[in-house]
Write an enzyme that holds these catalytic residues in place. Structure first.
Site, mmCIF file in Angstrom:
data_model
loop_
_atom_site.group_PDB
_atom_site.id
_atom_site.type_symbol
_atom_site.label_atom_id
_atom_site.label_comp_id
_atom_site.label_asym_id
_atom_site.label_seq_id
_atom_site.Cartn_x
_atom_site.Cartn_y
_atom_site.Cartn_z
ATOM 1 N N ASP A 29 1.434 -8.180 1.416
ATOM 2 C CA ASP A 29 1.912 -7.329 0.312
ATOM 3 C C ASP A 29 3.430 -7.408 0.272
ATOM 4 O OD1 ASP A 29 2.457 -5.422 -1.611
ATOM 5 O OD2 ASP A 29 1.488 -3.757 -0.557
ATOM 6 N N ASP A 68 -0.539 -4.349 -7.809
ATOM 7 C CA ASP A 68 -0.468 -2.952 -7.400
ATOM 8 C C ASP A 68 0.466 -2.244 -8.392
ATOM 9 O OD1 ASP A 68 0.314 -0.532 -6.207
ATOM 10 O OD2 ASP A 68 0.715 -1.344 -4.233
ATOM 11 N N LYS A 82 -4.540 2.744 -7.275
ATOM 12 C CA LYS A 82 -4.015 3.921 -6.580
ATOM 13 C C LYS A 82 -4.162 5.111 -7.514
ATOM 14 C CE LYS A 82 -0.802 1.701 -3.414
ATOM 15 N NZ LYS A 82 0.589 1.271 -3.230
#
Ligand code: OSB
Ligand code: MG
Length: 380
Positions: A199, A249, A273
């Site tokens: 990430d 993300d 998320k």
């Protein structure tokens, strides 16, 4: 006494008690954008006109570095705008609460604080676990861990060893320029067969394509958010040139973002998320878009305390969450969590969503009180 779906009265928010708690991490967490040693977390306790209550957690960080929201922006947006906007309004279901906050642009983490609390409240009124109320199935979710940048490569290898031994199903390591190809190469050598991913938290540009081509040889499950936090165009250009699946993300804030990114070929996987997308209703929409396009999703983490973690567990039971998420045991983060029991992970790297109604964990109220550094109630 629980009521049935038919008997459920419309939801009228009566009060919102906001608190900020201060919770030190057992170990610092470092990403390409900085190091966190202590969390400043906003919690919300929402009550409705029937006297029911629910709890939500704001996932904003301590500064505007992961996203533009942070603890203080969330606090003031909640106090000055979102709280007054939802108070006393009548909606049929928790699923309609996000819509009440439409006049405020962005600030999705602040919105999710209230919205997720309303889902907990509604599930408790129905006497059902939140994961069931959201439409989740099955109950057992797969877990991975996210391991931050360490002071030395040896420390990182040691941490990976611990988590693999604990049974976690995939390992994510944070990367940044100077802590990338050589590190991933060492990890791969030591652990040839683990499910591994990196990430970057937006630390690179298209000028780094040669570096990503080197990473292509290291059999990563995916590469998370390599390019700019708000980009989908360059990610599509990058995905065309590399084999490793890109997972977005930061760039996915709305169901529309997901639609656009998938259509453009910017990613093959999405990290959902709860805070970043604005709560459970929006998360369900993102999941539905991804599932309709055969794009797997997984639940991202934001170093949540028990309340946010419990909401993440519930969300992770939705059908599209087919890859292990960043939802792991409380003990990896905190000396003592604010829920009881703490979140525990099985020896095979799974969490069984709880049976009890709502988020399904008890709140440790004395501990929450002891950690509270400010408190404000917004009420009619
Ligand atoms: O990018 O997924 C991320 C933590 C803070 C901000 C951003 C991220 C993360 C994590 C941690 O990776 C996941 C967790 O263990 O909660
Ligand atoms: Mg990430």
């Amino acid at each position: 006494m629980p009521v049935t779906e038919d008997q459920l009265s419309p939801l009228i928010i009566q009060s919102i008690e906001l608190r900020e708690i201060c919770l030190p991490l057992i170990h610092f967490f470092e990403t390409s954008f900085g190091r966190t040693t202590e969390r400043r977390i906003v919690l919300a306790r929402v009550t409705d006109a029937d006297g029911a209550e629910g709890w939500g957690e704001c996932t904003a960080g301590e500064g505007p570095f992961y996203s533009d929201e942070w603890t203080d922006s969330a606090w003031s947006t909640l106090c000055e705008f979102l709280g007054p906007m939802v108070l006393g309004q009548r909606v049929e279901r928790a699923a309609d609460v996000f819509g009440l906050m439409r006049p405020v642009r962005g600030h999705r983490m602040a919105k999710a604080t209230i919205e997720t609390a309303c889902w907990d409240l509604e599930a408790r009124k129905l006497g059902v676990p939140l994961w069931k109320h959201l439409g989740g199935t099955p109950r057992e979710i797969s877990c991975g861990v996210s391991i931050g940048i360490q002071d030395t490569p040896d420390i990182l290898l040691e941490k990976i060893r611990q988590e693999v031994d604990a049974g976690y199903q995939r390992i994510k390591i944070k990367i940044k320029p100077g802590w990338d190809v050589s590190i991933v190469t060492r990890v791969r050598k030591e652990f040839p067969h683990i499910r591994l991913m990196g990430d970057a938290n937006s630390a690179y540009t298209l000028a780094d394509v040669p570096l990503f081509k080197e990473l292509d040889g290291l059999n990563l499950m995916m590469l998370e958010q390599p390019l700019s936090h708000d980009d989908i165009f360059d990610h599509a250009k990058l995905q065309q040139q590399i084999q490793t699946p890109i997972c977005l993300d930061e760039s996915i804030r709305t169901p529309e973002d997901a639609t656009h990114a998938i259509a453009m070929g910017s990613c093959k996987i999405i990290n959902v998320k709860l805070g970043r997308v604005g709560g459970h209703s929006e998360a369900k929409r993102v999941e539905a878009v991804a599932r309709a396009n055969d794009i797997p999703v997984w639940c991202g983490g934001m170093l949540e305390s028990g309340i946010g973690r419990a909401h993440n567990i519930a969300m992770s039971t939705l059908a599209g969450f087919s890859l292990p998420g960043d939802v792991s045991a409380s003990a990896r983060y905190w000396e003592e969590d604010i829920i009881e029991p703490p979140v525990m992970v099985s020896a095979t790297g799974t969490i069984v969503a709880p049976d009890a109604s709502g988020i399904g964990f008890n709140l440790n109220l004395p501990r929450i009180d002891a950690l509270t550094v400010r408190k404000q109630t917004i009420a009619l």
